[in-house]
Scaffold this motif. Structure first.
Motif, PDB file in Angstrom:
ATOM      1  N   ASN A 268     -27.364 -33.383 -21.744  1.00 49.75           N
ATOM      2  CA  ASN A 268     -26.552 -34.564 -21.424  1.00 49.75           C
ATOM      3  C   ASN A 268     -25.850 -35.061 -22.687  1.00 49.75           C
ATOM      4  N   PRO A 269     -24.507 -34.992 -22.775  1.00 48.11           N
ATOM      5  CA  PRO A 269     -23.791 -35.380 -23.997  1.00 48.11           C
ATOM      6  C   PRO A 269     -23.951 -36.870 -24.321  1.00 48.11           C
ATOM      7  N   ASP A 270     -24.047 -37.715 -23.294  1.00 43.78           N
ATOM      8  CA  ASP A 270     -24.218 -39.152 -23.548  1.00 43.78           C
ATOM      9  C   ASP A 270     -25.553 -39.425 -24.229  1.00 43.78           C
ATOM     10  N   THR A 272     -27.230 -37.317 -26.163  1.00 43.73           N
ATOM     11  CA  THR A 272     -27.158 -36.829 -27.540  1.00 43.73           C
ATOM     12  C   THR A 272     -26.386 -37.792 -28.428  1.00 43.73           C
ATOM     13  N   THR A 273     -25.270 -38.306 -27.915  1.00 47.11           N
ATOM     14  CA  THR A 273     -24.444 -39.236 -28.696  1.00 47.11           C
ATOM     15  C   THR A 273     -25.211 -40.509 -29.020  1.00 47.11           C
ATOM     16  N   HIS A 274     -25.840 -41.079 -28.002  1.00 47.14           N
ATOM     17  CA  HIS A 274     -26.571 -42.339 -28.211  1.00 47.14           C
ATOM     18  C   HIS A 274     -27.776 -42.131 -29.114  1.00 47.14           C
ATOM     19  N   LEU A 275     -28.461 -40.995 -28.947  1.00 48.19           N
ATOM     20  CA  LEU A 275     -29.622 -40.699 -29.786  1.00 48.19           C
ATOM     21  C   LEU A 275     -29.204 -40.579 -31.249  1.00 48.19           C
ATOM     22  N   ASP A 276     -28.062 -39.919 -31.496  1.00 58.96           N
ATOM     23  CA  ASP A 276     -27.559 -39.784 -32.866  1.00 58.96           C
ATOM     24  C   ASP A 276     -27.243 -41.152 -33.466  1.00 58.96           C
ATOM     25  N   GLU A 277     -26.683 -42.043 -32.651  1.00 57.14           N
ATOM     26  CA  GLU A 277     -26.363 -43.393 -33.133  1.00 57.14           C
ATOM     27  C   GLU A 277     -27.632 -44.129 -33.557  1.00 57.14           C
ATOM     28  N   LEU A 278     -28.663 -44.035 -32.729  1.00 52.17           N
ATOM     29  CA  LEU A 278     -29.923 -44.710 -33.039  1.00 52.17           C
ATOM     30  C   LEU A 278     -30.596 -44.094 -34.271  1.00 52.17           C
ATOM     31  N   ARG A 279     -30.523 -42.776 -34.379  1.00 50.08           N
ATOM     32  CA  ARG A 279     -31.126 -42.111 -35.530  1.00 50.08           C
ATOM     33  C   ARG A 279     -30.402 -42.459 -36.817  1.00 50.08           C
ATOM     34  N   ASN A 280     -29.092 -42.620 -36.737  1.00 48.77           N
ATOM     35  CA  ASN A 280     -28.324 -43.033 -37.913  1.00 48.77           C
ATOM     36  C   ASN A 280     -28.755 -44.420 -38.391  1.00 48.77           C
ATOM     37  N   LYS A 281     -29.044 -45.289 -37.422  1.00 53.84           N
ATOM     38  CA  LYS A 281     -29.521 -46.634 -37.790  1.00 53.84           C
ATOM     39  C   LYS A 281     -30.873 -46.551 -38.491  1.00 53.84           C
ATOM     40  N   ILE A 282     -31.754 -45.659 -37.974  1.00 56.07           N
ATOM     41  CA  ILE A 282     -33.054 -45.468 -38.618  1.00 56.07           C
ATOM     42  C   ILE A 282     -32.874 -44.924 -40.041  1.00 56.07           C
ATOM     43  N   ASP A 283     -31.949 -43.973 -40.221  1.00 52.74           N
ATOM     44  CA  ASP A 283     -31.689 -43.426 -41.552  1.00 52.74           C
ATOM     45  C   ASP A 283     -31.267 -44.523 -42.522  1.00 52.74           C
ATOM     46  N   GLU A 284     -30.388 -45.418 -42.061  1.00 51.89           N
ATOM     47  CA  GLU A 284     -29.918 -46.517 -42.910  1.00 51.89           C
ATOM     48  C   GLU A 284     -31.063 -47.460 -43.277  1.00 51.89           C
ATOM     49  N   ILE A 285     -31.911 -47.761 -42.298  1.00 53.47           N
ATOM     50  CA  ILE A 285     -33.050 -48.656 -42.554  1.00 53.47           C
ATOM     51  C   ILE A 285     -34.042 -47.998 -43.507  1.00 53.47           C
ATOM     52  N   ASP A 286     -34.296 -46.687 -43.304  1.00 54.76           N
ATOM     53  CA  ASP A 286     -35.204 -45.965 -44.203  1.00 54.76           C
ATOM     54  C   ASP A 286     -34.695 -46.018 -45.639  1.00 54.76           C
ATOM     55  N   GLU A 287     -33.394 -45.871 -45.814  1.00 52.26           N
ATOM     56  CA  GLU A 287     -32.816 -45.938 -47.156  1.00 52.26           C
ATOM     57  C   GLU A 287     -33.060 -47.311 -47.783  1.00 52.26           C
ATOM     58  N   GLU A 288     -32.891 -48.352 -46.967  1.00 51.07           N
ATOM     59  CA  GLU A 288     -33.157 -49.709 -47.454  1.00 51.07           C
ATOM     60  C   GLU A 288     -34.621 -49.876 -47.844  1.00 51.07           C
ATOM     61  N   ILE A 289     -35.510 -49.335 -47.000  1.00 54.71           N
ATOM     62  CA  ILE A 289     -36.939 -49.450 -47.268  1.00 54.71           C
ATOM     63  C   ILE A 289     -37.298 -48.805 -48.606  1.00 54.71           C
TER      64      ILE A 289
END
Length: 366
Positions: A268-270, A272-289
């Motif tokens: 399901n492309p939707d 995958t797209t939404h999951l990537d968006e959420l994972r990108n947010k986690i990556d940004e938060i991890d960097e802050e941490i």
């Protein structure tokens, strides 16, 4: 040292079709009638891919039931013949391995008490040289990933490429609801290092109680385990070993029927797209941490210098106790578990002490 395993792509020895492999049978082969009766009932469920039974039982204390020995191999093979299912048993030394091979056992597994001893594993590996048979290796009793990998490597170097791992949890003095604490991070890391290595979960030994089997099995499948090894007995309350963790074939059928088998991914492309968006947010938060942790450790170093210059010890128990109480309160308010908070604080505190120890032992330049 780089970790590599030469693994076969053939998983037909573990399961014939998609979905998790199900390995089941009694903890111990007690009598031929008990073993064959259990096997027939398990086969009738249509859910079991392989029959298991303990022939030799490594017990903690003498005078306990230690298995029926080689005679049980004959019963196990007959149970497999009557049900059409492959059979597997545990081998703990070279002699066991030779006897299992002589009787044509389809799959072998090495138990936790053996995995912990590289000499015993090597003796088994020496017997297996030139033998085309699948082998599964249980994690060692203690949480030591290198010891687990080392056992897998020894068997692999003997020429065994149809290799698997079994996660059965780890012994601990800590009192928990588990017989053996699962420490899921260990099989997860093993899967990360060797993504082609099939890992089967043993909920029976993790839980030690039939009431926990369903919960542990679901957790294992949700963590992408490749199968389950669950002990089953026609009359579990009368079992000669590990009675509390065994279930009847009918109960096993019910437990397996209630499990949710989720897909590893979706096209399901939707999604995958939404999951990537959420994972990108986690990556940004991890960097802050990590940036925040880096700042915290720099301050810890400054504190260490200040303590050094004033001849004050690193550990201040009152301060550490205050930190724990305050952070636990904050953690609970944020919906984080106490177990997570304890673990995180201990890791941070350990690193802080390490950083302060370095500067405390430095000679002050005059």
């Amino acid at each position: 040292m780089k970790k590599e395993l030469n693994l076969s792509n053939d998983l037909s020895w573990l399961r014939k079709a998609g979905g998790p492999a199900i390995i089941s049978g009694p903890c111990s082969a007690e009598t031929e009638e008990q073993l064959i009766s259990t096997a027939e009932s398990l086969a009738a469920t249509g859910r079991v891919h392989m029959l298991r039974a303990g022939i030799w039982k490594p017990r903690t204390r003498p005078n306990s039931f230690e298995g029926v020995g080689e005679e049980g191999l004959v019963w196990l093979k007959e149970a497999g013949r009557q049900t059409g299912l492959p059979v597997t048993t545990e081998v703990a030394n070279a002699k066991h391995t030779e006897e299992a091979l002589k009787h044509g056992i389809d799959v072998l597994w090495i138990g936790a008490r053996t995995t912990v001893n590289p000499f015993s594993v090597q003796e088994i590996a020496d017997v297996l040289k030139g033998v085309d048979i699948p082998v599964m290796v249980k994690n060692p009793l203690n949480p030591d990933l290198d010891l687990w990998i080392g056992a897998l490597e020894r068997i692999n170097q003997a020429g065994v490429t149809r290799l698997g791992a079994i996660h059965r949890g780890f012994s601990s003095f800590e009192k928990t609801s588990y017989r053996n604490i699962p420490k899921w991070e260990f099989p997860i890391e093993l899967k990360r290092l060797f993504p082609e290595l099939p890992i089967v979960c043993d909920p029976s030994h993790i839980g030690g109680s039939r009431e926990l089997l369903g919960m542990i099995s679901q957790k294992a499948l949700d963590l992408e385990m490749d199968g389950l090894m669950i002990e089953s007995h026609v009359s579990p309350d009368d079992a000669w070993s590990d009675a509390k963790q065994q279930v009847t074939p009918a109960s096993l059928n019910r437990i397996l029927g209630e499990l949710i088998i989720r897909n590893k991914t979706t096209e399901n492309p939707d999604f995958t797209t939404h999951l990537d968006e959420l994972r990108n947010k986690i990556d940004e938060i991890d960097e802050e941490i990590f940036h925040k942790l880096g700042k915290r450790m720099k301050i810890a170093v400054e504190i260490g210098k200040y303590k050094r210059d004033n001849q004050v010890t690193i550990l201040q128990v009152d301060r550490w106790d205050k930190v724990i109480r305050q952070r636990k309160g904050l953690s609970a308010a944020l919906g984080l578990s106490e177990e997570f908070t304890d673990g995180l604080l201990k890791i941070i505190h350990k690193e802080s002490i390490s950083q302060q120890t370095k500067v405390m032992n430095e000679k002050v330049k005059v």
